[in-house]
Design a protein around this motif. Structure first.
Motif, PDB file in Angstrom:
ATOM      1  N   GLU A 132       0.820  -1.212   0.000  1.00  9.45           N
ATOM      2  CA  GLU A 132       0.000   0.000   0.000  1.00  9.45           C
ATOM      3  C   GLU A 132       0.854   1.262   0.000  1.00  9.45           C
ATOM      4  OE1 GLU A 132      -2.595   1.875  -0.520  1.00  9.45           O
ATOM      5  OE2 GLU A 132      -3.970   1.143   1.035  1.00  9.45           O
ATOM      6  N   SER A 170      -4.003   5.799  -0.201  1.00  6.59           N
ATOM      7  CA  SER A 170      -4.912   6.403  -1.173  1.00  6.59           C
ATOM      8  C   SER A 170      -4.481   7.846  -1.427  1.00  6.59           C
ATOM      9  CB  SER A 170      -6.343   6.341  -0.635  1.00  6.59           C
ATOM     10  OG  SER A 170      -7.229   6.720  -1.651  1.00  6.59           O
ATOM     11  N   GLY A 171      -4.388   8.212  -2.695  1.00  3.19           N
ATOM     12  CA  GLY A 171      -3.976   9.573  -3.059  1.00  3.19           C
ATOM     13  C   GLY A 171      -2.478   9.789  -2.935  1.00  3.19           C
ATOM     14  N   GLY A 224      -2.300   5.577  -5.196  1.00  5.48           N
ATOM     15  CA  GLY A 224      -1.620   6.530  -6.076  1.00  5.48           C
ATOM     16  C   GLY A 224      -1.424   6.060  -7.511  1.00  5.48           C
ATOM     17  N   GLY A 240      -8.647   3.704  -6.852  1.00  2.13           N
ATOM     18  CA  GLY A 240      -9.679   4.438  -6.120  1.00  2.13           C
ATOM     19  C   GLY A 240      -9.929   5.812  -6.712  1.00  2.13           C
ATOM     20  N   ASN A 241      -9.237   6.799  -6.149  1.00  2.00           N
ATOM     21  CA  ASN A 241      -9.436   8.222  -6.474  1.00  2.00           C
ATOM     22  C   ASN A 241      -9.680   8.558  -7.936  1.00  2.00           C
ATOM     23  OD1 ASN A 241      -9.106  10.211  -4.238  1.00  2.00           O
ATOM     24  ND2 ASN A 241      -7.418   8.832  -3.773  1.00  2.00           N
TER      25      ASN A 241
HETATM   26  C1  1GP Z   1      -5.812   2.590  -1.335  1.00  2.00           C
HETATM   27  O1  1GP Z   1      -5.225   1.271  -3.077  1.00  2.00           O
HETATM   28  C2  1GP Z   1      -6.221   2.108  -2.663  1.00  2.00           C
HETATM   29  O2  1GP Z   1      -5.679   1.471  -0.534  1.00  2.00           O
HETATM   30  C3  1GP Z   1      -6.607   3.153  -3.668  1.00  2.00           C
HETATM   31  O3  1GP Z   1      -5.699   4.216  -3.765  1.00  2.00           O
HETATM   32  O4  1GP Z   1      -7.308   6.059  -4.178  1.00  2.00           O
HETATM   33  O5  1GP Z   1      -4.858   6.372  -4.626  1.00  2.00           O
HETATM   34  O6  1GP Z   1      -6.239   4.922  -6.101  1.00  2.00           O
HETATM   35  P1  1GP Z   1      -6.064   5.465  -4.723  1.00  2.00           P
END
Ligand code: 1GP
Length: 252
Positions: free
Chosen positions: A175, A178-179, A205, A226-227
């Protein structure tokens, strides 16, 4: 009870690398998250993690139920503490933050969560959570009160992942947060994936499908995005990630 874990293994076997989408219950309403998940599944997502480093909203149960209704693929809780559980999910990542030396996240939260997980009848997937330094202070780094592994020291990540395998854990999660400003280095993914035999989840990221392709080629079993998908109103980005992650090592 390992049904969801077996599904993850089947995805890895069939596609080499699976595409997981992170759903953050703090960012959207249950209905919005459900329709977003449905679109992401249609665009190629193989499964979903649901979680948040802080969890300000109290709608986890409602959100899990709504998302579960909208999708066919696995929905797995990605908790930040013992209480973040829902019986409507398929499984929970039973995380231990093994890169840290904070006893609360190594074993205390797990002791509190285990009886609840049993009562709910949820499937726990024992997962070694390993933070890798990512250039900026991420929520997970701050909230966990732990030091991440230096990003230029893959040998430290390898030793942690192997210890996790020897402890009987079923997944390793590398990990960046996130971000994160910088995702987990492809070299670390490559070295860790060659060193251990349990599947490797990589996230944090990753904003560019070509980097996701590199991580898949380096040996990741699952990539979490995610983001960058949250502003993806046309689903074009999700389709590009799906194509890159499912490219089976083809160079582009
Ligand atoms: C966090 O892997 C996730 O545990 C998602 O990260 O939001 O940066 O894509 P992001």
């Amino acid at each position: 009870m390992t049904e969801t874990y077996q599904k993850l293994l089947a995805i890895k076997k069939g596609k080499q690398c699976g595409f997981l989408v992170l759903l953050d219950p703090d960012r959207k309403s249950p209905a919005m998250l459900a329709s977003f998940a449905k679109r992401m599944e249609a665009a190629g997502a193989d499964g979903f993690l649901i979680g948040s480093s802080i969890m300000l909203s109290s709608s986890l149960e409602k959100t899990v139920k709504a998302v579960k209704k909208a999708i066919k693929s696995p929905l797995i809780i990605f908790p930040n503490c013992a209480g973040m559980l829902s019986r409507a999910a398929d499984a929970v990542l039973f995380l231990s933050l093994i890169s840290g030396r904070n006893p609360n996240l190594l074993i205390e939260e797990q002791v509190k969560a285990a009886p609840l997980i049993k009562t709910l009848g949820l499937e726990p997937i024992p997962t070694a959570y390993i933070l890798i330094e990512s250039g900026n202070l991420t929520s997970v780094w701050y909230m966990s009160n732990t030091m991440p592994i230096p990003r230029n020291k893959p040998e430290i990540a390898k030793a942690h992942a192997l210890a996790a395998e020897y402890l009987g854990m079923k997944l390793v999660y590398l990990e960046a947060g996130s971000g994160a400003a910088m995702p987990v280095p492809a070299e670390t993914v490559s070295q860790v994936s060659k060193y251990v035999s349990i599947p490797l989840i990589v996230g944090g990221g990753i904003t560019d499908p070509s980097y996701a392709r590199r991580i898949a080629q380096a040996g990741a079993s699952f990539i979490v995005i995610g983001n960058v998908l949250e502003s993806d109103s046309t689903d074009k980005t999700a389709r590009a990630f799906s194509e890159a992650i499912h490219s089976n090592g083809k160079i582009k």
